[in-house]
Design an enzyme around this catalytic site. Structure first.
Site, PDB file in Angstrom:
ATOM      1  N   ASP A  90     -38.527  16.653 -10.078  1.00  0.00           N
ATOM      2  CA  ASP A  90     -37.245  16.432  -9.408  1.00  0.00           C
ATOM      3  C   ASP A  90     -36.508  17.735  -9.134  1.00  0.00           C
ATOM      4  OD1 ASP A  90     -36.948  16.654 -12.237  1.00  0.00           O
ATOM      5  OD2 ASP A  90     -34.915  15.883 -12.105  1.00  0.00           O
ATOM      6  N   GLU A 151     -35.708  15.261 -14.885  1.00  0.00           N
ATOM      7  CA  GLU A 151     -35.441  16.344 -15.838  1.00  0.00           C
ATOM      8  C   GLU A 151     -34.031  16.896 -15.685  1.00  0.00           C
ATOM      9  OE1 GLU A 151     -35.484  20.741 -17.039  1.00  0.00           O
ATOM     10  OE2 GLU A 151     -34.987  19.747 -15.144  1.00  0.00           O
TER      11      GLU A 151
END
Length: 387
Positions: A90, A151
């Site tokens: 991400d 994350e």
């Protein structure tokens, strides 16, 4: 002038191919919790390199699109302990409509989006680095990619990773703003702390005498707290305050929260106790009720310099003509969570700068060196275990 590397694999890293791969990945939109397009891209590319790909169901814990990706390659010699490379899929903000600019050896966006070098640079480098290993023809042990989701929102994907899937127990995470050669051996313990102050609401004109302003109580406590840099191992912050109804209403409650990080569990607990004690004292003094909630974010890690991972990276950097240095950081990463769950790993620098802003950039040199170091680490890991 062509630079010669001791690492045969690193010499096979194709700079143009790596750059194009990074730009392709950077343009794949995948903000936290919305990584399906990134996963689709990797699901197409990784099997071409001989990886088998598995997804866990971590996304169900936070209503995401896709789970963590775990890719496994048998290697050419399965007598060697497997080695993993991890990072996150991400980005902190969308990269939709990314327009990358390359000038004077620096890659950036046009200023209208982030670049997403955090951490598409690692993703691209892992793929190119491993491709270089294959093309060099060198023997190598099993390699695993552990690629997490969500994350940026607080290491969420790593927290919910299905730890029964990974087969390797040691690895590296390229996810730091330090130039390639940075080796982070220690990371912090971190906890959040939340306070709710209950005073008494009242109308400022009609019954102010019964009011007990929760904002003022909170402010008194905050002014008495030690915040910022507590010592050279510990920092503390209050970052969120919520409360109030109308400008005409004395606020009867307020919620505020912060975070403490420290290399020492003892010092972290001491600071949390200090913050809690100050607010309890102030609340009692002002006839207010106080609720306190402490949430552990992650545990610290501290990998010894004589660990095989550290010895390996020191030798691997020399093999690509890069200087290494060891350090520690109060920044959190998936490294904290993976170590906590029995996967020993260290964080390595890959040189992105100004992350989480539209001014983010990475040098082509750091991008290339990340790919080269990935290849060199795999090569050196094999050599060290065959000795």
């Amino acid at each position: 002038m062509t630079v010669k590397f001791i690492s045969k694999a690193a010499s096979k890293v194709n700079e143009e191919r790596l750059l194009n791969l990074f730009l392709d990945l950077a343009k794949v939109n995948g903000p936290s919790g919305k990584e399906q397009l990134v996963a689709d891209y990797l699901l197409e590319e990784l099997p071409k390199l001989g990886f088998s790909v598995t997804f866990d169901e971590a996304y169900k814990k936070f209503n995401g699109e896709v789970g963590n990706l775990i890719a496994w390659h048998e290697g050419s010699d399965n007598s060697i302990p497997p080695l993993f490379f991890s990072t996150h899929m991400d980005t902190v903000l969308p990269t939709e409509n990314l327009n990358p600019i390359i000038k004077n050896g620096i890659i950036s966006s046009d200023g209208t989006t982030i670049l997403g070098a955090d951490d598409r640079a690692a993703l691209a480098s892992y793929i190119e680095g491993f491709r270089a290993v294959i093309e060099s023809g060198i023997p190598h042990g099993p390699i695993e990619f552990i690629l997490t989701v969500n994350e940026q929102a607080g290491l969420v994907g790593a927290k919910y990773l299905d730890y029964t899937i990974p087969k390797s127990k040691a690895g590296y995470i390229f996810d730091s703003s330090g130039d390639v050669g940075q080796v982070i051996l220690q990371g912090p313990y971190s906890s959040r702390i939340w306070f709710t102050v209950h005073g008494n609401s009242a109308h400022i004109a009609l019954n102010s005498e019964v009011g007990n302003n929760a904002f003022l109580i909170a402010a008194e406590g905050l002014l008495k707290m030690k915040l910022g840099e507590i010592d050279n191992e510990t920092v503390a912050n209050i970052g969120i305050i919520k409360g109030g109804e109308l400008t005409s209403i004395i606020p009867g409650s307020v919620i505020f929260g912060g975070e403490v990080r420290s290399f020492s569990q003892e010092k972290l607990n001491r600071q949390l106790d200090h913050m809690k004690g100050i607010m309890e004292e102030v609340a009692n003094k002002n006839n207010a009720r106080l609720d306190v909630k402490i949430e552990e974010k992650y545990l610290g890690f501290n990998v010894s310099e004589d660990n095989k991972l550290v010895i390996n990276v020191k030798e691997a950097t020399k093999n690509i003509n890069v200087s290494h240095y060891v350090t520690k950081t109060l920044g959190g990463a998936d490294t904290n969570i993976l170590n906590e769950n029995g996967l020993t790993c260290i964080t390595l620098g890959n040189g992105f700068q100004n992350i989480h802003t539209f001014n983010e950039y990475i040098s082509i040199e750091n991008l290339n060196n990340t790919g080269r170091l990935t290849a060199s680490l795999i090569e050196q890991w094999y050599e060290n275990h065959k000795q």
